[in-house]
Design a protein around this motif. Structure first.
Motif, short mmCIF file in Angstrom:
data_model
loop_
_atom_site.label_atom_id
_atom_site.label_comp_id
_atom_site.label_asym_id
_atom_site.label_seq_id
_atom_site.Cartn_x
_atom_site.Cartn_y
_atom_site.Cartn_z
N PHE A 26 -4.57 21.57 -8.59
CA PHE A 26 -3.99 22.45 -7.57
C PHE A 26 -4.98 23.51 -7.10
N GLY A 49 -14.35 23.09 -4.27
CA GLY A 49 -15.52 23.32 -3.40
C GLY A 49 -16.76 23.80 -4.11
N PHE A 98 0.84 -1.19 0.00
CA PHE A 98 0.00 0.00 0.00
C PHE A 98 0.88 1.24 0.00
N TYR A 136 -14.39 10.13 -11.08
CA TYR A 136 -15.27 11.32 -11.06
C TYR A 136 -14.76 12.45 -11.95
N GLU A 145 -9.62 4.08 6.97
CA GLU A 145 -9.03 5.22 6.26
C GLU A 145 -7.52 5.19 6.48
N LYS A 162 -5.35 7.49 6.10
CA LYS A 162 -4.81 8.70 6.75
C LYS A 162 -5.88 9.28 7.68
N ILE A 164 -6.79 13.66 -9.03
CA ILE A 164 -8.11 13.55 -9.65
C ILE A 164 -8.10 12.29 -10.52
N TYR A 191 -6.96 7.84 -5.20
CA TYR A 191 -5.95 7.43 -4.22
C TYR A 191 -5.82 5.91 -4.12
N ILE A 202 -15.79 11.57 0.53
CA ILE A 202 -17.24 11.76 0.46
C ILE A 202 -17.95 10.46 0.06
N THR A 203 -17.37 9.70 -0.87
CA THR A 203 -18.02 8.44 -1.28
C THR A 203 -18.13 7.50 -0.08
N ALA A 259 -20.01 11.96 -5.80
CA ALA A 259 -19.58 11.03 -4.75
C ALA A 259 -20.70 10.86 -3.71
N THR A 269 -11.84 4.63 -2.89
CA THR A 269 -10.50 5.21 -2.82
C THR A 269 -10.18 6.07 -4.04
N GLY A 284 -12.91 15.02 -11.66
CA GLY A 284 -12.88 16.41 -11.18
C GLY A 284 -14.23 17.02 -10.88
N ALA A 317 -10.61 19.70 -2.74
CA ALA A 317 -11.35 20.18 -3.91
C ALA A 317 -11.53 21.69 -3.88
N LEU A 322 -17.95 16.16 -6.06
CA LEU A 322 -18.54 16.45 -4.75
C LEU A 322 -20.00 16.00 -4.68
C1 FAD Z 1 -7.66 20.06 -6.64
C2 FAD Z 1 -9.03 19.43 -6.80
C3 FAD Z 1 -10.13 20.24 -7.05
C4 FAD Z 1 -11.40 19.67 -7.18
N1 FAD Z 1 -12.48 20.50 -7.30
C5 FAD Z 1 -13.73 19.98 -7.35
C6 FAD Z 1 -14.86 20.83 -7.36
O1 FAD Z 1 -14.76 22.06 -7.23
N2 FAD Z 1 -16.08 20.26 -7.50
C7 FAD Z 1 -16.24 18.90 -7.59
O2 FAD Z 1 -17.39 18.45 -7.72
N3 FAD Z 1 -15.19 18.07 -7.52
C8 FAD Z 1 -13.93 18.56 -7.38
N4 FAD Z 1 -12.86 17.73 -7.28
C9 FAD Z 1 -13.08 16.26 -7.30
C10 FAD Z 1 -13.58 15.71 -5.96
O3 FAD Z 1 -12.80 16.26 -4.93
C11 FAD Z 1 -13.46 14.19 -5.93
O4 FAD Z 1 -14.04 13.63 -7.08
C12 FAD Z 1 -14.17 13.56 -4.72
O5 FAD Z 1 -13.85 14.26 -3.56
C13 FAD Z 1 -13.79 12.11 -4.60
O6 FAD Z 1 -14.25 11.63 -3.36
P1 FAD Z 1 -13.96 10.15 -2.92
O7 FAD Z 1 -14.53 9.97 -1.56
O8 FAD Z 1 -14.42 9.19 -3.95
O9 FAD Z 1 -12.37 10.02 -2.91
P2 FAD Z 1 -11.29 10.73 -1.98
O10 FAD Z 1 -11.83 11.93 -1.34
O11 FAD Z 1 -10.06 10.87 -2.80
O12 FAD Z 1 -11.06 9.69 -0.83
C14 FAD Z 1 -10.34 8.49 -1.00
C15 FAD Z 1 -9.81 8.09 0.37
O13 FAD Z 1 -9.35 6.74 0.31
C16 FAD Z 1 -8.24 6.65 1.20
N5 FAD Z 1 -7.52 5.41 0.84
C17 FAD Z 1 -6.87 5.13 -0.31
N6 FAD Z 1 -6.38 3.87 -0.26
C18 FAD Z 1 -6.72 3.34 0.95
C19 FAD Z 1 -6.50 2.09 1.58
N7 FAD Z 1 -5.83 1.09 0.99
N8 FAD Z 1 -7.01 1.90 2.83
C20 FAD Z 1 -7.73 2.90 3.45
N9 FAD Z 1 -7.96 4.10 2.89
C21 FAD Z 1 -7.46 4.32 1.64
C22 FAD Z 1 -7.46 7.93 0.95
O14 FAD Z 1 -6.57 8.22 2.00
C23 FAD Z 1 -8.61 8.93 0.82
O15 FAD Z 1 -8.93 9.55 2.04
C24 FAD Z 1 -11.57 18.25 -7.11
C25 FAD Z 1 -10.46 17.44 -6.86
C26 FAD Z 1 -9.21 18.01 -6.68
C27 FAD Z 1 -8.03 17.12 -6.35
#
Ligand code: FAD
Length: 434
Positions: free
Chosen positions: A263, A77, A3, A369, A63, A65, A346, A245, A43-44, A377, A242, A371, A75, A374
């Protein structure tokens, strides 16, 4: 399996308005059992944990972290009521019936987020007049006009504004025209993710932070064993939340998307008299250019920009020179200095559409997703909660797919880098001929 999430930057301090100690959890030191294991606390994962716990399932959430560590806490936001692909493309991709359902669900996305903020008393929404979407060239004036007509015909609070009206709305004469969509929300995405995490906890989910899932194996009885550095969980259903990530935890799961780094940057607190001239009704701006264009005000009195930077690797920082130029282009009189910049990964899918994946009986994922995650997810966390065992339900918002692979995935960073350069060139030419 090993990992390693390669994320060199921490969550933006500009978003850390709550005491993070509230989100610390105990260590997992023994083998335990649950109906479901949710991997990831973005958020997912958090929305999914809420729905599963609400339905009476015993849930363990792992999680690696802290909650919000991934894209959710980094994000820009903006919670907007539409997809990156336009409505025609959505219908073309999913067909009339499902496409219409996707368009409708996304149109309700900000309302759904607002409802969760309200229900779980999450203080994450900024005071905002909505989304001001600027047309940066003549060609885009027509496109935005058509878009406004489409949404107005569906009763949405969307309006097309000419150059004068739009400049009054945002406090800048930069754009040729624009659209205002009052359904959209401007949020602190980290506070949203943390608030959902807290709600899942209150509903009974057992949560372990700084606890990566390092191995996942199916047992002879069909159940899953998820191993962590010091413990393990046995469960019937396992959910990979995930997104970008994802690394090494399920064979090939990270090959379903191209990871691209986005960024953000915030200025130091701006002089209040000057700030009052910028986005006077607290709209957030994006525009019709291909690359980063978001600008908004934070309640702290800072200005926040979505900015560019080295997108294809973990090295390098936000391009603040270009960001300064952009901020000065749109708001020439503003005096500012940068306070903070950050990045986040992303997950871009080949067609920019997200996926619900059925990896094996009792093993599920949502990702890609591109980009715009929010609202999506939030929606897919709910949809995943309806997925269990071997059933592939037909009534989900998205079709259930097997693990999709981006063709020639090894070379995809090269392709993505070329595409980003092409977009930058298009933006440059449009700016020149504006
Ligand atoms: C700079 C930036 C700007 C963005 N702006 C927007 C915006 O304005 N509007 C919008 O709608 N979307 C935006 N997005 C996209 C949006 O943030 C993501 O699509 C969304 O937050 C994804 O959520 P998620 O829960 O699926 O994943 P994430 O929030 O990425 O969560 C994944 C989690 O899994 C954890 N993880 C990974 N591997 C493991 C493991 N093996 N064991 C345990 N935990 C693990 C990670 O630590 C992380 O906390 C942006 C993204 C970025 C990076």
């Amino acid at each position: 399996m090993s990992f390693a999430v390669h994320e060199p930057y921490s969550i933006p301090a500009s978003y850390q308005v709550q005491d993070s100690r509230e989100f610390e959890r105990e260590a997992l030191l023994t083998p335990i059992q649950a109906d479901a294991v949710v991997i990831g606390a973005g958020i997912t994962g958090n929305t999914l944990s809420i729905h599963l716990a609400d339905a009476g399932k015993s849930v363990v959430q792992l999680e690696a972290k802290v909650p919000g560590w991934g894209g959710s806490g980094r994000a820009f936001g903006s919670v907007v009521p539409c997809h990156k692909n336009n409505e025609e493309a959505i219908i073309h991709h999913y067909g009339q019936q499902r496409g219409t359902a996707v368009i409708d669900a996304l149109a309700q996305g900000p309302a759904l987020v607002a409802e969760l903020l309200n229900r779980y008393k999450i203080d994450a929404a900024f005071d905002s007049g909505g989304w001001a979407f600027g047309a940066h060239t003549k060609a885009f004036e027509k496109i935005l006009q058509k878009r406004a007509e489409y949404w107005q015909s569906r009763g949405a609070d969307v309006e097309y504004l000419n150059a004068t009206e739009f400049s009054q709305l945002i406090g800048s004469e930069y754009y040729r025209a624009g659209l205002v969509d009052r359904r959209a929300l401007s949020i602190n995405p980290l506070a949203y993710a943390q608030g959902l995490f807290r709600a899942a906890h209150q509903l009974g989910a057992k949560q372990y932070t700084n606890t990566p899932a390092v191995d996942v194996k199916q047992k002879p009885d069909g159940n899953w064993r998820v191993t962590t550095p010091q413990g393990s969980v046995e469960c019937e259903n396992i959910y990979f939340c995930t997104n970008a990530y994802t690394k090494g935890i399920w064979p090939g799961l990270e090959k379903g998307f191209v990871p691209v780094r986005g960024f953000g940057a915030t200025t130091a607190v701006i002089d209040p008299a000057q700030l009052a001239e910028v986005l006077p009704q607290n709209h957030f701006i994006t525009d019709t250019r291909q690359l980063w264009s978001g600008i908004r005000k934070l309640p702290s009195g800072q200005i926040h920009l979505g900015v560019g930077g080295p997108a294809m690797g973990a090295n390098g920082r936000a391009d603040l020179k270009t960001a300064s130029k952009r901020l000065k282009q749109v708001f020439p009189s503003i005096e500012f200095e940068w306070q903070e910049s950050w990045s986040g990964w992303i997950a871009i899918s080949t067609d920019q559409f997200p996926r619900i994946l059925h990896l094996a009986d009792g093993a599920w994922a949502a990702q890609g997703y591109s980009g715009r995650g929010l609202a999506m997810a939030t929606l897919l966390g709910r949809e995943l909660s309806l997925c269990n065992g071997s059933s592939e339900r037909e009534d989900l918002m998205l079709p259930v797919e097997k693990n999709p692979r981006v063709p020639f995935h090894r070379f995809s960073p090269l392709g993505a880098a070329m595409l980003i350069r092409w977009y930058a060139f298009q933006d440059y030419m449009a700016e020149k001929n504006k």
